[in-house]
Write a protein that holds these residues in place. Structure first.
Motif, PDB file in Angstrom:
ATOM      1  N   ARG A  93       0.941  -1.230   0.001  1.00 29.24           N
ATOM      2  CA  ARG A  93      -0.159  -0.013  -0.028  1.00 29.24           C
ATOM      3  C   ARG A  93       0.814   1.430  -0.098  1.00 29.24           C
ATOM      4  O   ARG A  93       2.034   1.101   0.753  1.00 29.24           O
ATOM      5  N   GLU A  95       1.024   6.008  -0.549  1.00 29.86           N
ATOM      6  CA  GLU A  95       0.455   7.190  -0.837  1.00 29.86           C
ATOM      7  C   GLU A  95       1.172   7.839  -1.842  1.00 29.86           C
ATOM      8  O   GLU A  95       2.517   8.001  -1.836  1.00 29.86           O
ATOM      9  N   GLN A 118      -4.335   7.235  -2.795  1.00 22.74           N
ATOM     10  CA  GLN A 118      -3.966   5.906  -2.079  1.00 22.74           C
ATOM     11  C   GLN A 118      -3.557   5.113  -3.564  1.00 22.74           C
ATOM     12  O   GLN A 118      -4.073   5.232  -4.608  1.00 22.74           O
TER      13      GLN A 118
END
Ligand code: HEM
Length: 377
Positions: A93, A95, A118
């Motif tokens: 994950r 950003e 995201q």
């Protein structure tokens, strides 16, 4: 006296064969799909320097069909993987923070100053052999998928994703679709003599590039990646051609491990993200002159002629990513340069071929795995 040069020749040929298969997909003999739809093949933008090669759309279909056959054969017993880049180090994950201020000429498409997306990032080895040890030389991939990107995409309609796909080398080893097709024929031929022909098909320059794609890295978070091929930035009269790159924010580099495990790049990613966030920056390289060719993926746009500008910082938060659920999710993702806003339209023949090939290959492996094929939101 034994010919000591012979093993070197064999390994050169096999390195080239495997590198070519890694980046461009391996293939079995062709079966021409007569149902192909040339109308959906990407159009060109001559103002940005694009030009069509003869029979491009048909060649793209032939290559895609050949890769499909190869996957169906290789994974007949199930669990079909990607044809190229099947070995993931992990999907993490992230950003994607667009910088708060950008010059107008770069503030296009997803590059809205101050905006945060995201994202998922998949790090991979290029080799078609998913069981290959990470210490062996290979090209390394970084595929970014931005989420919740509004606007109609070139493929996928209202899908909410924008993909950026990169490898840790600035240039690709071939330009021409026809040459590509013959390279695939040579690479995948059962005949050793056909394989011997690969360096001739690639040409001296293509051969050198293919060999220099074979690298060792100690941590996927610390390599530098390039889009290799160009993309549009913006729409209308002020649109331009650009390339992308991503690199670590700091110059820190892990040493190569003394006793590297089979999957030590996954371990390096895990260990780094167990301790702290990682930081990378995303850069755009606008084309500065018509002498930097959009249809020539084999010639680097030298930074001295066309500087890169940072447009976003990528934060990869401290996390645990190596779980069965997340690895499965990662397997079932599909990255393609054509998951894109029109403002970032892929340019050049290599990208045009990829539109047909990635779509078909992703469909096949999902169908074989009875997996749902959808873009994350
Ligand atoms: C005509 C040239 C090319 C062909 C035929 C080709 C073929 C493929 C195929 C079949 C896949 C697997 C797609 C899927 O199953 O979802 C793939 C993945 C990939 N390709 Fe290419 N490729 C080409 C050019 C490039 C270039 C120029 C780059 C440079 C950035 C690149 C980087 C990657 C990466 C990083 C992945 C893995 C994406 C992921 O993590 O899922 N390829 N390629």
């Amino acid at each position: 006296m034994p010919d000591l040069k012979l093993p070197m020749r064999f390994s050169l040929i096999s390195a080239l064969a495997s590198m070519f298969m890694a980046i461009s997909g391996c293939a079995a003999p062709y079966s021409k799909n007569t149902a192909f739809n040339a109308a959906s093949y990407p159009g060109i933008d001559p103002v940005l320097g694009e030009s069509l090669y003869p029979d491009e759309a048909a060649i793209a279909e032939e290559i895609a069909d050949a890769i499909e056959q190869s996957i169906r054969k290789q994974y007949a017993s199930g669990n079909a993987l990607r044809d190229a880049h099947p070995k993931a180090h992990g999907c993490v994950r992230a950003e994607f923070h667009v910088l708060p201020t950008l010059p107008d000429k770069l503030a296009k498409g997803v590059f809205i100053p101050g905006k945060t997306y995201q994202a998922w990032i998949r790090f991979s080895n290029a080799s078609p052999d998913a069981a290959k040890a990470d210490i062996k030389r290979d090209a390394r991939g970084m595929a970014i998928k931005l989420l919740a990107v509004p606007g109609e995409k070139i493929i996928g309609g209202e899908a909410a994703t924008q993909d950026f796909i990169m490898i840790n080398h600035p240039v690709f080893f071939a330009n021409e679709p026809g040459r590509y097709r013959s390279l695939i024929q040579d690479t995948n031929s059962g005949s050793f003599f056909k394989k011997l022909h690969i360096p001739f098909a690639l040409g001296a320059k293509g051969t050198m590039i293919a060999l220099s794609l074979n690298t060792r890295i100690s941590n996927p978070l610390q390599a530098r990646y390039w889009s290799m091929v160009p993309y549009q930035l913006g729409l209308g009269a002020d649109r331009q051609a650009v390339k992308y790159s991503a690199r670590a924010c700091s110059a820190e580099r892990d040493p190569m491990p003394d006793h590297p495990g089979h999957n030590f790049l996954r371990d390096a990613l895990k260990n780094s993200l167990k301790k702290k966030d990682a930081c990378m920056e995303f850069l755009v390289q606008p084309r500065t002159s018509n002498t930097l060719l959009v249809e020539d993926s084999m010639t680097e746009w030298k930074e001295a002629d066309a500087p890169f500008y940072p447009v976003a910082s990528i934060r990869i938060p401290e996390q645990v990513f190596d779980t069965p659920e997340q690895n499965k999710f990662c397997e079932n993702l599909s990255f393609t340069p054509w998951h894109s806003l029109p403002e970032h339209k892929p340019l050049g023949a290599v990208n045009r071929l990829r539109k047909v090939i990635y779509e078909q290959v992703s469909r096949v492996r999902h169908e074989m795995n009875a997996a749902k094929r959808q873009e994350p939101w």
